[in-house]
Design a protein around this motif. Sequence first.
Motif: not given
Length: 564
Positions: A485-507
């Motif tokens: 919901f607040d992804l553009p304004n929340n750097p912490t959530h951006q890191v979490i979502v980006q990390t999850a995307i990278d991890m999923a692709h690596n798996l």
Amino acid sequence: CWRYKMSIALLWLMFTLAVCSLFIPENIAAPIFFGVMVLLYITCIILIYNKLRSGFRWAKFYVLSWIPLIFGAAIQPMELTGVLPYTFATRHAFLVAILCEVILMAMALADRVRYQRERALYHATHTQQTRLLNSSKLKQAFMALQSQNRSTTLCLIKIRHFNSLNTIITSSQGYTLIKHIAKELELELSHEREFTNLETDLNTSPRLADLSSGVFACISTKTQNQEMLETLLTKIISSLPKQYEIKGLNLQLSYSIGISSAGKTNDFEYWLKRGYLALKKAKGSVNQVGSSSNGNNLMMDVALAAKLQQAIKTNQLALYYQPQINLLSNHVSGAEALLRWPDPTYSNLSIEELIILAEHTGIINELTLWVIEQACKDIVELTKNGYNEHTISVNLSAKNLTINNLAEKVENILIKYQVPAHLLKFELTESAFVDSQDALIKLVDELTALGIKVVLDDFGTGYASLSYLVNYHFSELKIDKSFVFDLPNNPTHQVIVQTAIDMAHNLNLSITIEGVETQEIHHLLKDMNADSAQGYLYAKALPYTDYLHFLKSQYSLKMLDSSF
């Protein structure tokens, strides 16, 4: 006991002497008879005294009945032996004594019946171990208030983790704890006039009922808003003991509150059930308060469950579909199936609460199999309309694990409708992972072997989500909307979502992001290299016919991409 043995011995003696009296002269039998009567009196006095010590309340008339009998029995031998002159009164004194005894014995019997009825009523309205009022008295008070058209709000107060405490303390210690808390709680309630007396005892005026398992109940009769009552109850429990010592151990105590308004239902069981549902809500509440309003959106009753079951059997339910967009091609790649009840009568009912109702009444498995079969039917229709690679996702809960041979039943449905297995997905939330790890691992393996994709839903919200990726053969992850919901304004959530995307692709897993509501979030997810997204930006959940129209117009999404 010795008194019982003495009584049996006396009975045998009297029986033996009664037989002997048939063969011996009366002048010899009479003294023996009166001598045995002395033993009989002594035995009866011992037995009666023992009963009186144990609370033999109705024995007063029984004791009095022996007084005329003793005097009458004494007069007769005295008249026979010449101590008293022969008169009509002395000759029939024993008969008069017997008549008096019969009257007093009848009174004793009547008093005993009354006493037993009082005891039965007491046990019916009080818990045996704590001697507090129980749910029967609560129901009686509820019905009386309902008949007077007075406001009735059930307030449940529970000792949190009481069942866990029972594993380390004895039953008697648990009952002592309940009585201690009840005494303190009763004192707090006595300061508030809005809580009704549950019993017309002017000496105690109890306002509290014990519902067992550390749950207490009282009734508020004041018409007020929910917040005021919650504030008052929070104040009350803040005054209750926070510690309780048992054999040197200081137990830490906390409490939760459940509130249920009765309205015009006149159904005590329904009212009480709503209170327990409110208590269940309070478990995860920060302020430990849960409430259950009386609106039509929470009709947790058997009649509604029967109608829901009938709707399943007659296909009166429907599946709505929310599209999932492939962020690379900007095409609709699939949809999540969401249950709906189109009947206008039930249009205001929450589907989440209907699911809870289905779980509580045991029809959740029947409902789930209907959803799976209907999803397969719609996949067939989508294929006929040219959408050969369109997938449909169906949600599974922990309760669905109790379906016998679920994978086999799913396979039979796929065969029945000739549906390619890879077009069907199952989304599992973390609640399904708690109770039976082994059964769930087996189910995921069986579904994967069929070619069905299994999705880990609401990824990131569970404390052990990473361990699931090791033990289960998932095909896809789904990021919970709380991170979006607040992804553009929340750097912490951006890191979490980006990390999850990278991890999923690596798996070698695909990833879907839900809760997309703005073009900015859509654009950001594309930059993060997410695979798919769903949310109100693209479409809300649509009936199948409307969803088909949406698919036919999906070319407009390409045109929108330039603006994204």
